[in-house]
Design an enzyme around this catalytic site. Structure first.
Site, mmCIF file in Angstrom:
data_model
loop_
_atom_site.group_PDB
_atom_site.id
_atom_site.type_symbol
_atom_site.label_atom_id
_atom_site.label_comp_id
_atom_site.label_asym_id
_atom_site.label_seq_id
_atom_site.Cartn_x
_atom_site.Cartn_y
_atom_site.Cartn_z
ATOM 1 N N GLU A 292 0.851 -1.197 0.000
ATOM 2 C CA GLU A 292 0.000 0.000 0.000
ATOM 3 C C GLU A 292 0.889 1.250 0.000
ATOM 4 O OE1 GLU A 292 -3.344 1.012 -0.134
ATOM 5 O OE2 GLU A 292 -2.322 2.953 -0.010
ATOM 6 N N GLY B 13 -10.196 3.792 -0.516
ATOM 7 C CA GLY B 13 -11.342 4.696 -0.556
ATOM 8 C C GLY B 13 -12.244 4.597 0.672
ATOM 9 N N MET C 134 -21.810 5.221 1.711
ATOM 10 C CA MET C 134 -23.098 4.795 1.137
ATOM 11 C C MET C 134 -22.943 3.459 0.438
ATOM 12 S SD MET C 134 -24.564 8.343 -0.229
ATOM 13 C CE MET C 134 -22.931 8.991 -0.225
ATOM 14 N N GLU D 194 -27.648 11.640 -4.652
ATOM 15 C CA GLU D 194 -27.610 11.595 -3.193
ATOM 16 C C GLU D 194 -27.740 13.013 -2.648
ATOM 17 O OE1 GLU D 194 -23.569 10.054 -3.207
ATOM 18 O OE2 GLU D 194 -22.976 11.634 -1.820
ATOM 19 N N HIS E 199 -16.074 8.577 -8.297
ATOM 20 C CA HIS E 199 -16.349 7.178 -8.648
ATOM 21 C C HIS E 199 -15.633 6.742 -9.923
ATOM 22 C CE1 HIS E 199 -20.546 7.662 -6.502
ATOM 23 N NE2 HIS E 199 -19.540 7.668 -5.657
ATOM 24 N N ASN F 289 -23.618 4.388 -6.150
ATOM 25 C CA ASN F 289 -22.295 4.459 -5.511
ATOM 26 C C ASN F 289 -21.668 3.064 -5.604
ATOM 27 O OD1 ASN F 289 -24.600 5.902 -4.236
ATOM 28 N ND2 ASN F 289 -22.953 7.163 -3.495
#
Ligand code: FDA
Length: 503
Positions: A35, A110, A117, A356, A442, A480
């Protein structure tokens, strides 16, 4: 570890990566996760791990000297952003020519920065987008598995109706209703039981204290608390942080070698490592996984990669917009940072939109309503490799966002007409504009399932090389995306473990 060999490497620690690592480990395969961001578990001098949105510091942003909040202004004044020290902060914005993409950096990807959501897409739409996946299995097995693992829950409706913290959402619902539009409750991974205790003053506040895009100190079941905790619990997974994968090549025996830069908190490279492995799972996200494969193809490291790598990218039709309310309809000085309602007009034959109702937690009354609209924009971008810069560039032009804006405009014009309200043009920087169509939350695609890979994420042209994240989804999913990314990753890795991995 220089020159070490491990059975499996997973690149990244976001949704697709976390699912891959957990299932590999459960199958008994020692797995190394790499990472590029930090592990977010140690409090700073203020006693908190993450900083809030209203007073951001270096923890907020990935190597920047100024924060880059998506809402950059208020009454055209740059009051939102702050000068900060360069640091491996948790939110990054990757800038391409006509599109900027926000992504999370750190253990959890993320999941550290998103709004939590958790939406299962419409079955018919997923079938259109990914026609070759078996939707009965997807909806019967993998979506429920993803929802359970991610700890998805729903707000108590009685509390929603009565609390000040969601006045902003109720105002938008009423105004949507006047325009003949309906709203739906949106599930979330934020623990609503915790949120109620926050409201009662019984626990430290997070969603109710302006925390979300720079991390939540409490309440949110981000991946480090779910999939990654389970993966580490197997004893078979190691996560190396501040390790950025730069290159992938293949040896004659079919194994892979990753070139990895270990960096310090100032961004300096401490050491370059070569890590050998039999299986590579790319979970570096739409941008990260695509860039690694493009670089491998274009530098000749993996010359058999096909022309589909880099294609089929889209921003899930994202457009942000804001409306001004009437003085007698305040949206509230207190706003929970976790959205729980969406305006669902996806059945609209001309302009399907799922919007949203987002908070604007300014700490004072703004009379503004903010929305992130997801639209069905058919335009797609392509990544190409810039050899001189050593990075991928996104071919996406401004006019490719026009269909998304047209759809959002059609819905919010309707709402404004029905309520005699208008757009807020002062929130998205200068020049003044009502629609922010130059950034997205997104990113999807770049290594599309069934094209750049087979139907389970196996990269075409190479054995034991897999993509298992948002790069697989061709640019749009209509809601989402993280539940879909998680469920798809569960499906793919189950098949790959059963068929490809020798035990
Ligand atoms: P993801 O981006 O999560 O993870 C990739 C990881 O790989 C990152 O940790 C990155 O640092 C690492 N990495 C990349 N390149 C690397 C390299 N070369 N070497 C090592 N590591 C590397 N979605 C949703 O469903 N509901 C929501 O409410 C929201 N809200 C939201 C808000 C904001 C502000 C953002 C930015 C995003 C959202 N999203 C969202 C989107 C959601 O977070 C996103 O779709 C997923 O995190 C994507 O999951 P992936 O597994 O594809 O990658």
């Amino acid at each position: 570890r220089s020159g070490s060999f491990v059975p499996a490497v997973v690149v990244g620690t976001g949704y697709g990566a976390a699912v891959s690592a957990l299932r590999l480990a459960e199958a008994g395969i020692p797995t190394l996760m790499l990472e590029m961001g930090r592990l977010w578990n140690t409090p700073g001098p203020d006693g908190r791990v993450f900083c809030g949105m209203l007073n951001p510091d270096r923890r907020s942003s990935w190597f920047r000297t100024r924060t880059q909040a998506p809402l950059s202004s208020f009454l055209w004044l740059d009051v939102v952003n702050r000068d900060i020290e360069r640091y491996p902060g948790v939110l990054d914005r990757v800038d391409y020519d006509h599109m900027s993409v926000y992504v999370g950096r750190g253990v959890g990807g993320g999941s550290l920065v998103n709004g939590g959501m958790a939406v299962v897409p419409r079955r018919e739409y997923l079938r259109q987008v990914l026609p070759r996946i078996d939707s009965a299995r997807m909806y019967g097995r993998y979506f429920p598995r993803a929802n359970a693992m991610l700890r998805v829950n729903l707000i108590d409706k009685g509390w929603f109706e009565s609390t000040d913290w969601y006045r902003f959402a109720r105002v938008s619902r009423e105004q949507a209703g006047r325009a003949g539009l309906h709203t739906v409750f949106i599930p979330n991974v934020y623990d609503f039981g915790y949120m109620r205790r926050e409201a009662d003053g019984r626990v430290p506040r997070s969603a109710l204290a302006g925390e979300v895009i720079y991390g939540n100190n409490h309440g949110k079941a981000s991946l480090d608390k779910t999939y990654l905790a389970a993966a580490l619990g197997t004893g078979k997974v190691v996560i190396e942080t501040l390790h950025q994968v730069r290159a992938i090549r293949q040896e004659r025996d079919g194994s892979y070698v990753l070139t990895v830069d270990q960096t310090d908190e100032g961004g300096a490279v401490l050491r370059r490592k070569e890590i050998g492995c039999r299986y590579v799972f790319l979970g570096a996200g739409s941008l990260g996984s695509t860039e690694l494969l493009l670089r491998a193809r274009e530098t000749g490291a993996l010359p058999d990669l096909g022309t589909e790598i880099g294609r089929g990218w889209g921003p899930n039709g994202n457009v942000m917009t804001a409306r001004a309310s009437h003085l007698w309809q305040p949206t509230g000085a207190h706003q929970s940072c976790i959205p729980v309602l969406g305006i669902d007009d996806w059945d609209n034959p001309d302009h399907p939109v799922f919007a949203e109702i987002a908070p604007l937690p300014a700490g004072l009354e703004t009379w503004a309503s903010l929305y992130l609209a997801i639209t069905r924009n058919p335009e797609r971008g392509t990544f190409v490799y810039d050899k001189a810069a050593g990075r991928a560039r996104l071919r996406w032009t401004r006019d490719q966002s026009a269909p998304a804006v047209a759809a959002a405009r059609s819905l919010f014009d309707r709402m404004n007409r029905a309520n005699r309200t208008h757009y807020r043009r002062d929130l998205f920087g200068t020049p003044a504009k009502a629609f922010a169509d130059d950034f997205c939350y997104h990113p999807l695609g770049g290594c599309v399932l069934g094209r750049a890979t087979d139907d389970y994420g196996r990269v075409r042209g190479y054995r034991h090389l897999y993509v298992n994240d948002g790069a697989l989804i061709p640019g749009s999913v209509g809601v989402n995306p993280f539940v879909t990314i998680t469920a798809l990753a569960e499906r793919n890795v189950e098949r790959v473990i059963a068929e490809d991995i020798a035990r």
